[in-house]
Motif scaffolding. Structure first.
Motif, mmCIF file in Angstrom:
data_model
loop_
_atom_site.group_PDB
_atom_site.id
_atom_site.type_symbol
_atom_site.label_atom_id
_atom_site.label_comp_id
_atom_site.label_asym_id
_atom_site.label_seq_id
_atom_site.Cartn_x
_atom_site.Cartn_y
_atom_site.Cartn_z
ATOM 1 N N ARG A 8 3.423 30.184 12.878
ATOM 2 C CA ARG A 8 3.695 29.209 13.930
ATOM 3 C C ARG A 8 3.792 27.805 13.341
ATOM 4 N NH1 ARG A 8 2.779 30.813 19.175
ATOM 5 N NH2 ARG A 8 1.958 32.900 19.395
ATOM 6 N N TRP A 9 4.604 26.972 14.002
ATOM 7 C CA TRP A 9 4.768 25.601 13.557
ATOM 8 C C TRP A 9 3.424 24.878 13.518
ATOM 9 C CZ3 TRP A 9 7.129 22.566 10.667
ATOM 10 C CH2 TRP A 9 7.055 21.192 10.809
ATOM 11 N N SER A 10 2.535 25.161 14.458
ATOM 12 C CA SER A 10 1.227 24.501 14.476
ATOM 13 C C SER A 10 0.418 24.819 13.214
ATOM 14 C CB SER A 10 0.436 24.908 15.720
ATOM 15 O OG SER A 10 0.266 26.315 15.754
ATOM 16 N N GLU A 11 0.604 26.015 12.640
ATOM 17 C CA GLU A 11 -0.083 26.367 11.397
ATOM 18 C C GLU A 11 0.475 25.571 10.220
ATOM 19 O OE1 GLU A 11 -0.687 30.727 10.890
ATOM 20 O OE2 GLU A 11 0.220 30.814 12.896
ATOM 21 N N VAL A 12 1.784 25.370 10.216
ATOM 22 C CA VAL A 12 2.396 24.546 9.169
ATOM 23 C C VAL A 12 1.889 23.105 9.305
ATOM 24 C CG1 VAL A 12 4.569 23.657 8.246
ATOM 25 C CG2 VAL A 12 4.425 26.032 9.040
ATOM 26 N N ALA A 13 1.875 22.593 10.520
ATOM 27 C CA ALA A 13 1.398 21.231 10.756
ATOM 28 C C ALA A 13 -0.051 21.072 10.311
ATOM 29 C CB ALA A 13 1.555 20.870 12.227
ATOM 30 N N ARG A 14 -0.877 22.077 10.571
ATOM 31 C CA ARG A 14 -2.280 22.030 10.152
ATOM 32 C C ARG A 14 -2.379 21.942 8.627
ATOM 33 N NH1 ARG A 14 -3.860 26.610 12.116
ATOM 34 N NH2 ARG A 14 -3.934 25.772 14.216
ATOM 35 N N ALA A 15 -1.561 22.707 7.926
ATOM 36 C CA ALA A 15 -1.567 22.681 6.459
ATOM 37 C C ALA A 15 -1.149 21.295 5.938
ATOM 38 C CB ALA A 15 -0.637 23.748 5.906
ATOM 39 N N VAL A 16 -0.164 20.705 6.590
ATOM 40 C CA VAL A 16 0.293 19.370 6.182
ATOM 41 C C VAL A 16 -0.794 18.338 6.421
ATOM 42 C CG1 VAL A 16 1.929 17.536 6.788
ATOM 43 C CG2 VAL A 16 2.738 19.883 6.474
ATOM 44 N N SER B 170 0.840 -1.206 0.000
ATOM 45 C CA SER B 170 0.000 0.000 0.000
ATOM 46 C C SER B 170 0.871 1.250 0.000
ATOM 47 C CB SER B 170 -0.916 0.007 1.227
ATOM 48 O OG SER B 170 -0.132 -0.013 2.402
ATOM 49 N N ALA B 171 2.185 1.073 0.027
ATOM 50 C CA ALA B 171 3.109 2.203 0.092
ATOM 51 C C ALA B 171 3.051 3.127 -1.123
ATOM 52 C CB ALA B 171 4.530 1.700 0.299
ATOM 53 N N PRO B 172 2.743 2.647 -2.346
ATOM 54 C CA PRO B 172 2.713 3.592 -3.471
ATOM 55 C C PRO B 172 1.771 4.772 -3.248
ATOM 56 C CG PRO B 172 2.732 1.366 -4.319
ATOM 57 C CD PRO B 172 2.571 1.275 -2.813
ATOM 58 N N ALA B 173 0.631 4.543 -2.614
ATOM 59 C CA ALA B 173 -0.294 5.646 -2.346
ATOM 60 C C ALA B 173 0.356 6.666 -1.410
ATOM 61 C CB ALA B 173 -1.582 5.110 -1.734
ATOM 62 N N LEU B 174 1.086 6.184 -0.424
ATOM 63 C CA LEU B 174 1.794 7.073 0.495
ATOM 64 C C LEU B 174 2.849 7.887 -0.254
ATOM 65 C CD1 LEU B 174 2.665 8.019 3.365
ATOM 66 C CD2 LEU B 174 4.177 6.030 3.392
ATOM 67 N N LEU B 175 3.607 7.220 -1.115
ATOM 68 C CA LEU B 175 4.660 7.917 -1.851
ATOM 69 C C LEU B 175 4.085 8.933 -2.835
ATOM 70 C CD1 LEU B 175 7.212 5.048 -2.484
ATOM 71 C CD2 LEU B 175 7.310 6.859 -0.779
ATOM 72 N N ARG B 176 2.925 8.653 -3.404
ATOM 73 C CA ARG B 176 2.294 9.621 -4.316
ATOM 74 C C ARG B 176 1.777 10.837 -3.548
ATOM 75 N NH1 ARG B 176 0.338 4.942 -6.620
ATOM 76 N NH2 ARG B 176 -1.660 5.168 -5.595
ATOM 77 N N ALA B 177 1.312 10.628 -2.319
ATOM 78 C CA ALA B 177 0.759 11.728 -1.521
ATOM 79 C C ALA B 177 1.843 12.603 -0.896
ATOM 80 C CB ALA B 177 -0.130 11.165 -0.414
ATOM 81 N N ALA B 178 3.023 12.061 -0.693
ATOM 82 C CA ALA B 178 4.075 12.777 0.033
ATOM 83 C C ALA B 178 4.469 14.114 -0.598
ATOM 84 C CB ALA B 178 5.292 11.882 0.214
ATOM 85 N N PRO B 179 4.688 14.212 -1.925
ATOM 86 C CA PRO B 179 5.090 15.509 -2.488
ATOM 87 C C PRO B 179 4.065 16.619 -2.259
ATOM 88 C CG PRO B 179 5.581 13.754 -4.045
ATOM 89 C CD PRO B 179 4.757 13.141 -2.938
ATOM 90 N N ALA B 180 2.788 16.296 -2.353
ATOM 91 C CA ALA B 180 1.754 17.314 -2.115
ATOM 92 C C ALA B 180 1.755 17.754 -0.656
ATOM 93 C CB ALA B 180 0.378 16.767 -2.503
ATOM 94 N N THR B 181 2.023 16.822 0.235
ATOM 95 C CA THR B 181 2.077 17.140 1.655
ATOM 96 C C THR B 181 3.258 18.064 1.956
ATOM 97 O OG1 THR B 181 1.085 15.007 2.136
ATOM 98 C CG2 THR B 181 2.181 16.105 3.951
ATOM 99 N N VAL B 182 4.405 17.747 1.399
ATOM 100 C CA VAL B 182 5.590 18.598 1.583
ATOM 101 C C VAL B 182 5.328 19.991 1.006
ATOM 102 C CG1 VAL B 182 7.994 18.929 0.898
ATOM 103 C CG2 VAL B 182 7.218 16.686 1.665
ATOM 104 N N ALA B 183 4.751 20.041 -0.187
ATOM 105 C CA ALA B 183 4.468 21.334 -0.819
ATOM 106 C C ALA B 183 3.523 22.171 0.039
ATOM 107 C CB ALA B 183 3.885 21.120 -2.211
ATOM 108 N N ALA B 184 2.525 21.540 0.630
ATOM 109 C CA ALA B 184 1.586 22.269 1.491
ATOM 110 C C ALA B 184 2.313 22.856 2.704
ATOM 111 C CB ALA B 184 0.457 21.350 1.948
ATOM 112 N N GLY B 185 3.224 22.091 3.275
ATOM 113 C CA GLY B 185 3.999 22.593 4.413
ATOM 114 C C GLY B 185 4.886 23.758 4.028
ATOM 115 N N ILE B 186 5.525 23.660 2.876
ATOM 116 C CA ILE B 186 6.397 24.749 2.411
ATOM 117 C C ILE B 186 5.587 26.009 2.139
ATOM 118 C CG2 ILE B 186 7.874 25.494 0.498
ATOM 119 C CD1 ILE B 186 8.867 22.538 0.393
#
Length: 166
Positions: free
Chosen positions: A155-163, A131-147
């Motif tokens: 605040r870090w909590s706002e970044v975490a919320r976005a992620v 099931s890891a491919p779904a995780l790997l496909r989602a990871a770049p969007a998650t990183v981009a949202a944090g950036i």
């Protein structure tokens, strides 16, 4: 120097930045080589050997090898932290045997010309269902949202919320 200036790191020269980039590039090359070479039946110690070879080939040294931390009972032994499936982070190389479909994360630190580079890459061992491919496909969007959420005064909590919301 004002009191506030003492807490900020000195700006780096373009030459320093190139050296940092070079160290990070070698770390990335080592992590990518290790993941591309992952096969069923290999051990995480075999992966570590690949990482060590790439770092050495480029004139660097593993940043994590023999690293001592207050929470560890012994110095870290390995060129990379290599996590498989349920392992979250900082797993030392071992005799753990990889199976097809395993999710492998290789975290590499390099010291090159006095500068550190650190990269983590993940991949899936060929040859099995996962099931890891779904995780790997989602990871770049998650990183981009944090950036995108980062910025002065955020605040870090706002970044975490976005992620979490991706």
């Amino acid at each position: 120097m004002s009191p506030d200036e003492s807490i900020w790191p000195a700006l780096r020269s373009p030459r320093d930045v190139r050296k940092i980039e070079n160290a990070a590039r070698v770390a990335w090359l080592a992590a990518r080589a290790a993941l591309r070479g992952c096969r069923e039946g290999m051990t995480t110690a075999d992966i570590d050997t690949v990482v060590r070879g790439v770092i050495s080939h480029h004139g660097g040294r593993p940043a994590f090898d023999h690293l001592e931390t207050p929470e560890a009972s012994a110095p870290f032994r390995g060129a990379a932290c290599i996590c498989v499936n349920e392992q979250a982070l900082h797993a030392p190389p071992s005799g753990r045997v990889l199976a097809g479909g395993d999710l492998v994360t290789v975290d590499v630190g390099v010291v090159l010309d006095g500068w550190h580079g650190d990269v983590a890459e993940s991949g899936i061992v060929p040859g099995g269902a996962s099931s890891a491919p779904a995780l790997l496909r989602a990871a770049p969007a998650t990183v981009a949202a944090g950036i995108r959420a980062c910025g002065p005064g955020v605040r870090w909590s706002e970044v975490a919320r976005a992620v979490r919301s991706t």
